[in-house]
Design a protein around this motif. Structure first.
Motif, PDB file in Angstrom:
ATOM      1  N   ASP A 111       0.985  -1.057   0.020  1.00  0.00           N
ATOM      2  CA  ASP A 111       0.083  -0.140   0.093  1.00  0.00           C
ATOM      3  C   ASP A 111       0.784   1.470  -0.028  1.00  0.00           C
ATOM      4  OD1 ASP A 111       0.808   0.214   2.669  1.00  0.00           O
ATOM      5  OD2 ASP A 111      -0.962  -0.222   3.696  1.00  0.00           O
ATOM      6  N   HIS A 112       0.312   2.495   0.042  1.00  0.00           N
ATOM      7  CA  HIS A 112       1.101   3.557   0.181  1.00  0.00           C
ATOM      8  C   HIS A 112       1.789   3.893   1.302  1.00  0.00           C
ATOM      9  CE1 HIS A 112      -2.707   4.891   2.049  1.00  0.00           C
ATOM     10  NE2 HIS A 112      -2.040   5.838   2.528  1.00  0.00           N
ATOM     11  N   HIS A 113       1.932   3.216   2.189  1.00  0.00           N
ATOM     12  CA  HIS A 113       2.710   3.205   3.462  1.00  0.00           C
ATOM     13  C   HIS A 113       3.892   2.133   3.392  1.00  0.00           C
ATOM     14  CE1 HIS A 113      -0.236   6.067   5.649  1.00  0.00           C
ATOM     15  NE2 HIS A 113      -1.133   5.098   5.079  1.00  0.00           N
ATOM     16  N   GLY A 114       4.033   1.512   2.337  1.00  0.00           N
ATOM     17  CA  GLY A 114       4.939   0.315   2.238  1.00  0.00           C
ATOM     18  C   GLY A 114       4.722  -1.140   2.895  1.00  0.00           C
ATOM     19  N   ARG A 115       3.509  -0.969   3.344  1.00  0.00           N
ATOM     20  CA  ARG A 115       2.745  -2.377   3.890  1.00  0.00           C
ATOM     21  C   ARG A 115       2.265  -3.317   2.918  1.00  0.00           C
ATOM     22  NH1 ARG A 115       1.349   1.565   8.436  1.00  0.00           N
ATOM     23  NH2 ARG A 115      -0.477   1.816   7.195  1.00  0.00           N
ATOM     24  N   TRP A 175      -0.271  -4.845   1.032  1.00  0.00           N
ATOM     25  CA  TRP A 175      -1.862  -4.365   0.637  1.00  0.00           C
ATOM     26  C   TRP A 175      -2.689  -5.471   1.248  1.00  0.00           C
ATOM     27  CZ3 TRP A 175      -4.490  -5.018  -4.640  1.00  0.00           C
ATOM     28  CH2 TRP A 175      -5.510  -4.320  -4.745  1.00  0.00           C
ATOM     29  N   SER A 196      -3.512  -8.092  -1.450  1.00  0.00           N
ATOM     30  CA  SER A 196      -2.644  -8.703  -2.036  1.00  0.00           C
ATOM     31  C   SER A 196      -2.403 -10.133  -1.727  1.00  0.00           C
ATOM     32  CB  SER A 196      -1.073  -8.068  -1.709  1.00  0.00           C
ATOM     33  OG  SER A 196      -0.047  -8.659  -2.433  1.00  0.00           O
TER      34      SER A 196
END
Length: 73
Positions: A56-60, A62, A65
């Motif tokens: 996601d946009h926080h680098g975690r 998704w 996924s």
């Protein structure tokens, strides 16, 4: 080779082609899917294929996924 499709099975011809590529040293990278489970998908779960998930946009990871042993990255 980048493969951005996934499914529950690939034809024998497609599997043979990917194996032949990998024997020749070609790296095969495949999307593991956006189904949010650890169910294996093809071609990402084929031995030697680099299965890729999503962040996601926080680098975690998704939430939708794919996850599990067939996701390398």
């Amino acid at each position: 080779i980048n493969i951005s499709v996934e499914g529950t099975a690939f034809s024998q011809m497609e599997q043979d082609l990917l194996r032949a590529c990998m024997r020749r040293g070609i790296v095969v990278v495949a999307a593991a899917g956006n189904h949010g489970s650890s169910e294996p998908t093809f071609p990402a779960s084929m031995p030697g294929v680099v299965g890729v998930g999503a962040l996601d946009h926080h680098g975690r990871r998704w939430s939708a996924s794919a996850r599990g042993s067939n996701v390398w990255v």
